[in-house]
Design a protein around this motif. Structure first.
Motif, PDB file in Angstrom:
ATOM      1  N   ILE A   1      49.812-101.272 -37.318  1.00 15.09           N
ATOM      2  CA  ILE A   1      49.034-103.013 -38.044  1.00 15.09           C
ATOM      3  C   ILE A   1      50.740-103.768 -38.148  1.00 15.09           C
ATOM      4  N   LYS A   2      50.429-103.012 -39.371  1.00 11.19           N
ATOM      5  CA  LYS A   2      51.615-103.361 -40.499  1.00 11.19           C
ATOM      6  C   LYS A   2      52.551-102.970 -40.311  1.00 11.19           C
ATOM      7  N   GLU A   3      53.162-101.939 -39.455  1.00 10.85           N
ATOM      8  CA  GLU A   3      54.249-100.940 -40.200  1.00 10.85           C
ATOM      9  C   GLU A   3      54.108-100.060 -38.541  1.00 10.85           C
ATOM     10  N   TYR A   4      55.592 -99.490 -38.336  1.00  8.49           N
ATOM     11  CA  TYR A   4      55.129 -98.198 -37.783  1.00  8.49           C
ATOM     12  C   TYR A   4      56.159 -97.020 -37.855  1.00  8.49           C
ATOM     13  N   ARG A   5      55.439 -96.055 -37.856  1.00 12.59           N
ATOM     14  CA  ARG A   5      56.261 -94.675 -38.345  1.00 12.59           C
ATOM     15  C   ARG A   5      56.923 -93.691 -36.915  1.00 12.59           C
ATOM     16  N   LEU A   6      58.126 -92.916 -37.569  1.00 12.99           N
ATOM     17  CA  LEU A   6      58.936 -92.525 -36.825  1.00 12.99           C
ATOM     18  C   LEU A   6      58.959 -91.076 -37.079  1.00 12.99           C
ATOM     19  N   GLY A   7      59.339 -89.547 -36.392  1.00 13.03           N
ATOM     20  CA  GLY A   7      58.918 -88.515 -37.207  1.00 13.03           C
ATOM     21  C   GLY A   7      59.050 -87.488 -35.901  1.00 13.03           C
ATOM     22  N   ALA A   8      60.102 -86.307 -36.335  1.00 20.31           N
ATOM     23  CA  ALA A   8      60.375 -85.556 -35.794  1.00 20.31           C
ATOM     24  C   ALA A   8      59.483 -83.957 -35.268  1.00 20.31           C
ATOM     25  N   VAL A   9      59.647 -83.579 -34.115  1.00 22.36           N
ATOM     26  CA  VAL A   9      58.279 -83.130 -34.256  1.00 22.36           C
ATOM     27  C   VAL A   9      58.502 -81.459 -34.041  1.00 22.36           C
ATOM     28  N   LYS A  10      58.456 -80.704 -34.850  1.00 23.37           N
ATOM     29  CA  LYS A  10      59.514 -79.477 -34.424  1.00 23.37           C
ATOM     30  C   LYS A  10      57.953 -78.244 -34.445  1.00 23.37           C
ATOM     31  N   ILE A  11      58.562 -77.356 -32.647  1.00 23.82           N
ATOM     32  CA  ILE A  11      57.434 -76.362 -32.754  1.00 23.82           C
ATOM     33  C   ILE A  11      58.155 -75.084 -32.757  1.00 23.82           C
ATOM     34  N   GLY A  12      57.992 -73.755 -32.720  1.00 19.83           N
ATOM     35  CA  GLY A  12      58.280 -73.204 -33.333  1.00 19.83           C
ATOM     36  C   GLY A  12      58.793 -71.979 -32.063  1.00 19.83           C
ATOM     37  N   SER A  13      59.160 -71.131 -31.366  1.00 24.31           N
ATOM     38  CA  SER A  13      59.265 -70.209 -31.340  1.00 24.31           C
ATOM     39  C   SER A  13      58.247 -69.059 -31.297  1.00 24.31           C
TER      40      SER A  13
END
Length: 176
Positions: A99-111
């Motif tokens: 509603i009042k913000e947006y969020r960004l974040g990397a996703v790291k999935i290992g081997s």
């Protein structure tokens, strides 16, 4: 705690303002590429689309099952290691419009990670090497290496240290 960047917005909710954060051209191009990859039965073609059109970092022999949905706006924030399986109909998000913000974040999935079918991975999450995520799970926090998690929200089911896993792999090889 997930590793996300927060951006406050004024006016209508953040989803109404999404084209201030990503171009319409990028959104349409990514949507078409993702839909092609979702239905493509050939893993090498899928990985080519993910790497070369969407800008994802995808390791060797990584397999995305049918219907996997990667983030349409910021797929370049997804990194997957070698020999990992992403199960049927899994969703990997790198953005949240609130509603009042947006969020960004990397996703790291290992081997050597196994993500079960119908799982959802939220922005800003890291999943360590040799981890297993049970089918239908919501990954809302980091998953340590060599850990089996499951549920909504996830909880740890078991953990194996790297040495034990290597010993088990040797026993399996000796039996075959």
């Amino acid at each position: 705690m997930r590793n996300v960047e927060r951006y406050p917005v004024e006016g209508p909710n953040a989803l109404w303002q999404m084209y201030r954060t990503v171009s319409r051209f990028k959104a349409v191009r990514n949507f078409i590429a993702i839909q092609a990859a979702r239905y493509c039965p050939e893993l090498t073609v899928k990985n080519w689309i993910y790497r070369n059109i969407l800008g994802m970092k995808v390791g060797k022999q990584t397999a995305f099952a049918l219907m996997v949905m990667v983030d349409v706006f910021f797929p370049e924030r997804i990194e997957v290691g070698d020999n990992t399986i992403i199960g049927y109909n899994t969703t990997i998000l790198t953005h949240e419009y609130l509603i009042k913000e947006y969020r960004l974040g990397a996703v790291k999935i290992g081997s050597n990670v196994m993500i079960g079918a119908n799982s959802t991975i939220l922005p800003g999450v890291t999943i360590g090497d040799n981890a297993v995520v049970a089918a239908g799970s919501v990954v809302h926090k980091d998953v340590p290496a060599n850990t089996f998690v499951g549920g909504n929200p996830i909880r740890e089911i078991s953990r194996t240290d790297a040495g034990e896993r290597k010993d088990e792999d040797k026993r399996v090889l000796l039996r075959s």
